[in-house]
Motif scaffolding. Structure first.
Motif, short mmCIF file in Angstrom:
data_model
loop_
_atom_site.label_atom_id
_atom_site.label_comp_id
_atom_site.label_asym_id
_atom_site.label_seq_id
_atom_site.Cartn_x
_atom_site.Cartn_y
_atom_site.Cartn_z
N PHE A 44 0.85 -1.20 0.00
CA PHE A 44 0.00 0.00 0.00
C PHE A 44 0.88 1.24 0.00
O PHE A 44 1.83 1.34 0.77
N ALA A 45 0.60 2.18 -0.89
CA ALA A 45 1.36 3.44 -0.90
C ALA A 45 0.50 4.55 -1.46
O ALA A 45 -0.13 4.40 -2.50
N ALA A 46 0.45 5.67 -0.75
CA ALA A 46 -0.22 6.90 -1.21
C ALA A 46 -1.61 6.64 -1.80
O ALA A 46 -1.95 7.12 -2.86
N GLY A 47 -2.41 5.87 -1.08
CA GLY A 47 -3.80 5.68 -1.49
C GLY A 47 -4.03 4.62 -2.54
O GLY A 47 -5.16 4.40 -2.96
N SER A 61 -7.55 3.32 -13.78
CA SER A 61 -7.23 2.12 -14.56
C SER A 61 -6.44 1.16 -13.67
O SER A 61 -5.52 1.59 -12.98
N ASN A 62 -6.84 -0.11 -13.67
CA ASN A 62 -6.15 -1.10 -12.84
C ASN A 62 -4.67 -1.17 -13.21
O ASN A 62 -4.32 -1.12 -14.40
N LEU A 63 -3.82 -1.28 -12.20
CA LEU A 63 -2.37 -1.36 -12.39
C LEU A 63 -1.87 -2.67 -11.81
O LEU A 63 -2.53 -3.27 -10.95
N GLY A 77 3.53 7.07 -10.81
CA GLY A 77 4.66 6.21 -11.11
C GLY A 77 5.52 5.97 -9.88
O GLY A 77 5.92 4.84 -9.57
N GLU A 78 5.76 7.06 -9.12
CA GLU A 78 6.54 6.95 -7.88
C GLU A 78 5.80 6.10 -6.85
O GLU A 78 6.43 5.34 -6.09
N THR A 79 4.48 6.22 -6.81
CA THR A 79 3.67 5.43 -5.88
C THR A 79 3.80 3.94 -6.17
O THR A 79 3.93 3.12 -5.26
N ILE A 80 3.75 3.59 -7.47
CA ILE A 80 3.91 2.18 -7.86
C ILE A 80 5.28 1.67 -7.43
O ILE A 80 5.41 0.59 -6.84
N LEU A 81 6.31 2.47 -7.70
CA LEU A 81 7.68 2.07 -7.35
C LEU A 81 7.84 1.93 -5.83
O LEU A 81 8.51 1.01 -5.35
#
Length: 314
Positions: free
Chosen positions: A25-28, A57-59, A80-84
């Motif tokens: 979990f990161a940034a919502g 959109s689902n990631l 992008g940073e949240t995903i990383l």
């Protein structure tokens, strides 16, 4: 082949969905484990807005023995940073590849965060071309929908590894099949099958309980691709919108595309002019689907133009 012979019974789906554990979990944005090494963040099934910051959109990402593959990079550099960050919370393995399934702002505007870290970004050549042509406009539209402050930095970073056809990719100790069905939702839309888990990331080729956007679509090829997905050997389907499901659910969208085209053709043949075609062809059985109010009438407009041009070409 990876595209034929559906072998995933409903029990497989139930088992897979019972392992929604190990959240990153990161940034919502919460990534949930749906299969061995496979994580998905399910977006709200709605339009981009200030409240969702464009996360519509689902990631996903896939963790292999030696590295991680991101499926989609998000709607902005911040996403992008949240995903990383979510990946880092889960594993110390490096991100070795990102894949753009299609050129939509909610899926590709996080590319720059990955490029900054020298992560290669794979996409179909037509997706790269579409991004180059349309992304300046789509970034402007995203700013209007989300608001500049909430969206944050969003600029175009194009894919760095281009493909022209279906390709098997070895990355991070995982074997992925990048499947190109031809021009479907967009000219370069692809799906990705993770062979180890049987998870198929379909991108915008599949949205569940949501009206699709047919503006840039080849409806006949799209329908054929959806039949192919439904009959595939995949055990789990990750759509761009809606829940993780059995691949057979892709036929729900195929039915909408069939009905849109066939019922609008009847409307056209009755001599109804384009400005009245949406009222004459409501397809009300789909009115409960997300974005019906905004996209269905627009789909009528673009499909009417196609039917008209085919008629005039005879």
């Amino acid at each position: 082949s990876a595209r034929r012979g559906f072998a995933g019974p409903a029990s497989c789906l139930a088992v897979a969905l019972s392992v929604w554990t190990g959240a990153a979990f990161a940034a919502g944005i919460a990534f949930q484990k749906i299969a061995s090494g496979v994580y998905v963040a399910i977006a709200p099934n709605e339009s981009a807005s200030p409240a969702n910051r464009g996360f519509v959109s689902n990631l996903g990402f896939v963790v292999g023995q030696s590295g991680v593959i991101a499926i989609g990079t998000g709607a902005s550099e911040r996403q992008g940073e949240t995903i990383l960050a979510a990946i880092r919370k889960l594993t110390r393995k490096p991100v070795v590849l990102a894949i753009n399934l299609q050129a939509t702002p909610d899926h590709v505007l996080g590319n720059r965060s990955f490029v900054r870290r020298k992560v290669p970004i794979l996409a179909h050549r037509e997706t790269d071309r579409f991004m180059a042509y349309n992304c300046p406009t789509c970034i402007g539209n995203a700013r209007k929908a989300v608001g500049s402050r909430r969206l944050g930095a969003a600029s175009l970073a194009r894919p760095t590894r281009l493909i022209d056809a279906t390709l098997t990719v070895e990355a991070g100790g995982r074997t992925l099949e990048v499947i190109y069905y031809g021009a479907t939702f967009q000219p370069g839309s692809v799906a990705v099958l993770d062979r180890q888990s049987g998870t198929l990331f379909a991108g915008e080729m599949v949205g569940l309980e949501r009206i699709p956007d047919v503006r840039n679509a080849d409806i006949a090829k799209w329908r054929a691709a959806l039949q192919d997905i439904a009959a595939s050997s995949a055990s789990l389907l990750v759509p761009a919108h809606g829940p993780v499901s059995a691949p057979a659910r892709s036929l729900e969208l195929a039915r909408y595309l069939v009905d849109l085209r066939s019922e609008l053709k009847e409307t056209y043949e009755r001599g109804v002019p384009m400005q009245d075609a949406a009222l004459a062809t409501p397809l009300s059985r789909y009115s409960q689907w997300a974005l019906y109010g905004t996209l269905h009438s627009r789909n009528i407009h673009f499909t009417y133009l196609n039917i008209e041009s085919e008629d005039l070409a005879r």
